[in-house]
Design a protein around this motif. Sequence first.
Motif, mmCIF file in Angstrom:
data_model
loop_
_atom_site.group_PDB
_atom_site.id
_atom_site.type_symbol
_atom_site.label_atom_id
_atom_site.label_comp_id
_atom_site.label_asym_id
_atom_site.label_seq_id
_atom_site.Cartn_x
_atom_site.Cartn_y
_atom_site.Cartn_z
ATOM 1 N N ILE A 80 4.583 40.363 33.127
ATOM 2 C CA ILE A 80 5.030 41.291 34.177
ATOM 3 C C ILE A 80 5.033 40.594 35.531
ATOM 4 O O ILE A 80 5.973 40.726 36.327
ATOM 5 N N GLU A 81 4.002 39.816 35.793
ATOM 6 C CA GLU A 81 3.938 39.091 37.062
ATOM 7 C C GLU A 81 5.045 38.050 37.137
ATOM 8 O O GLU A 81 5.666 37.855 38.204
ATOM 9 N N ALA A 82 5.330 37.373 36.038
ATOM 10 C CA ALA A 82 6.416 36.391 36.032
ATOM 11 C C ALA A 82 7.758 37.062 36.275
ATOM 12 O O ALA A 82 8.617 36.530 36.985
ATOM 13 N N ALA A 83 7.956 38.228 35.691
ATOM 14 C CA ALA A 83 9.201 38.963 35.915
ATOM 15 C C ALA A 83 9.376 39.293 37.388
ATOM 16 O O ALA A 83 10.495 39.231 37.923
ATOM 17 N N ARG A 84 8.292 39.619 38.040
ATOM 18 C CA ARG A 84 8.360 39.938 39.472
ATOM 19 C C ARG A 84 8.670 38.717 40.310
ATOM 20 O O ARG A 84 9.464 38.773 41.266
ATOM 21 N N LYS A 85 8.109 37.561 39.953
ATOM 22 C CA LYS A 85 8.199 36.373 40.800
ATOM 23 C C LYS A 85 9.444 35.525 40.557
ATOM 24 O O LYS A 85 9.889 34.810 41.452
ATOM 25 N N PHE A 86 10.000 35.566 39.364
ATOM 26 C CA PHE A 86 11.135 34.707 39.047
ATOM 27 C C PHE A 86 12.315 34.990 39.975
ATOM 28 O O PHE A 86 12.636 36.134 40.273
ATOM 29 N N ASP A 87 13.006 33.912 40.385
ATOM 30 C CA ASP A 87 14.223 34.054 41.176
ATOM 31 C C ASP A 87 15.379 34.576 40.320
ATOM 32 O O ASP A 87 16.313 35.181 40.833
ATOM 33 N N ALA A 88 15.340 34.305 39.024
ATOM 34 C CA ALA A 88 16.423 34.709 38.129
ATOM 35 C C ALA A 88 16.592 36.228 38.125
ATOM 36 O O ALA A 88 15.620 36.977 38.123
ATOM 37 N N GLY A 89 17.857 36.666 38.107
ATOM 38 C CA GLY A 89 18.139 38.097 38.068
ATOM 39 C C GLY A 89 18.263 38.650 36.668
ATOM 40 O O GLY A 89 18.343 39.859 36.483
ATOM 41 N N LEU A 90 18.292 37.751 35.651
ATOM 42 C CA LEU A 90 18.432 38.173 34.259
ATOM 43 C C LEU A 90 17.307 37.556 33.445
ATOM 44 O O LEU A 90 17.128 36.332 33.442
ATOM 45 N N LEU A 91 16.547 38.381 32.751
ATOM 46 C CA LEU A 91 15.385 37.922 32.006
ATOM 47 C C LEU A 91 15.453 38.437 30.568
ATOM 48 O O LEU A 91 15.721 39.619 30.335
ATOM 49 N N ILE A 92 15.208 37.532 29.626
ATOM 50 C CA ILE A 92 15.123 37.890 28.212
ATOM 51 C C ILE A 92 13.645 37.991 27.862
ATOM 52 O O ILE A 92 12.869 37.060 28.136
ATOM 53 N N VAL A 93 13.242 39.094 27.253
ATOM 54 C CA VAL A 93 11.823 39.391 27.051
ATOM 55 C C VAL A 93 11.502 39.467 25.559
ATOM 56 O O VAL A 93 12.047 40.299 24.843
#
Length: 379
Positions: free
Chosen positions: A260-273
């Motif tokens: 969850i923290e990585a999702a918040r911090k990443f510059d990328a706008g698209l994330l595969i979980v």
Amino acid sequence: MDTPNRRYVEFDLPATPSCTSAIGQAWARVPEPLPAGERAACVARIRELLARERAVLVAHYYVDAELQELAEETGGCVGDSLEMARFGRDHEARTLVVAGVRFMGETAKILSPDKRILMPDLDATCSLDLGCPAADFAAWCDAHPDRTVVVYANTSAEVKARADWVVTSSIALDVIADLHARGEKILWAPDRHLGDYVQRQTGADMLLWQGSCLVHDEFKGTELELLRAEHPQAKVLAHPESPAAVLAQADVVGSTTQLIEAARKFDAGLLIVATDQGILHKMRAAAPGKTFLAAPTAGNSASCKSCAHCPWMAMNALSNLAETLEHGRNEIRLDPALGLRAKAPIDRMLDFADRRKRRVQASGDLARDTALYASVGPA
């Protein structure tokens, strides 16, 4: 007798001398969703009951979004299994309602033996727990008396009581690295994928129990490659209970809280979980401008391309939560002596985490300090 909402699921069983692998079968009883017109009244009733019982609701990241929201709105918490148990231990409420699976309720009872622990459904279990029977596990430990026993939090109180250490996914690497540096050999249970990941990262001498999470075990490395090819700009977040072929493609491997923290911090706008889809609710709240794709669990011919949701987590619902509070049902009960034995390896982990946090000193370099504190994790 079968019911329309009963789902049968398979899980890994421990190997025996005559059988290198085995599959068990269990079931999950998922409540029917409440009609839209009844939800508001049920939520209002739960709020009243929580106040009447002087209770607090703690929910896991993998349960439905409406339960997560209700927990936070009523002064409870949403977190991983250890965060839930620690929050309940430190909260003044004498009744804790645990929306999750049974080992989470047991962990809450272990840390809060004098409190009443209720669950919406005591039959909500976990394939890692089911796949590591206490008697079989004890025999395995007895066969390797020279090894330090480390078990994952996703285990029964009986299995925890037989261990030297209990760890969460956020702190497993640190604990095993420390034990390895001291020359200790490890017995690891029950998740083979997490154990394999830890072994490869630390180089520790580890014997692995062959259990798995039925959700994470279904993620497919080949299918993930195809999805990444469609979205080359995407970053991949994966829980270490996933197979090695999935972890090899991940930009971040971590616990639920760390993802969850990585999702918040990443510059990328698209994330595969690559973890249970229940976490997407919290990720979307933490990073509202980003798009999240569930990692694939099956190929194109499958009826469901990405089905990553624990059937036992889905057994938690507004309806049975209200019934539990109304009637005081589904209380977790543990033998006090067993609880004390299970608490010792949990306390060992908590003490380790506390010492580690005290050793981490701020350097003034924000990026470096963020990485240091992230590695400590919620445990």
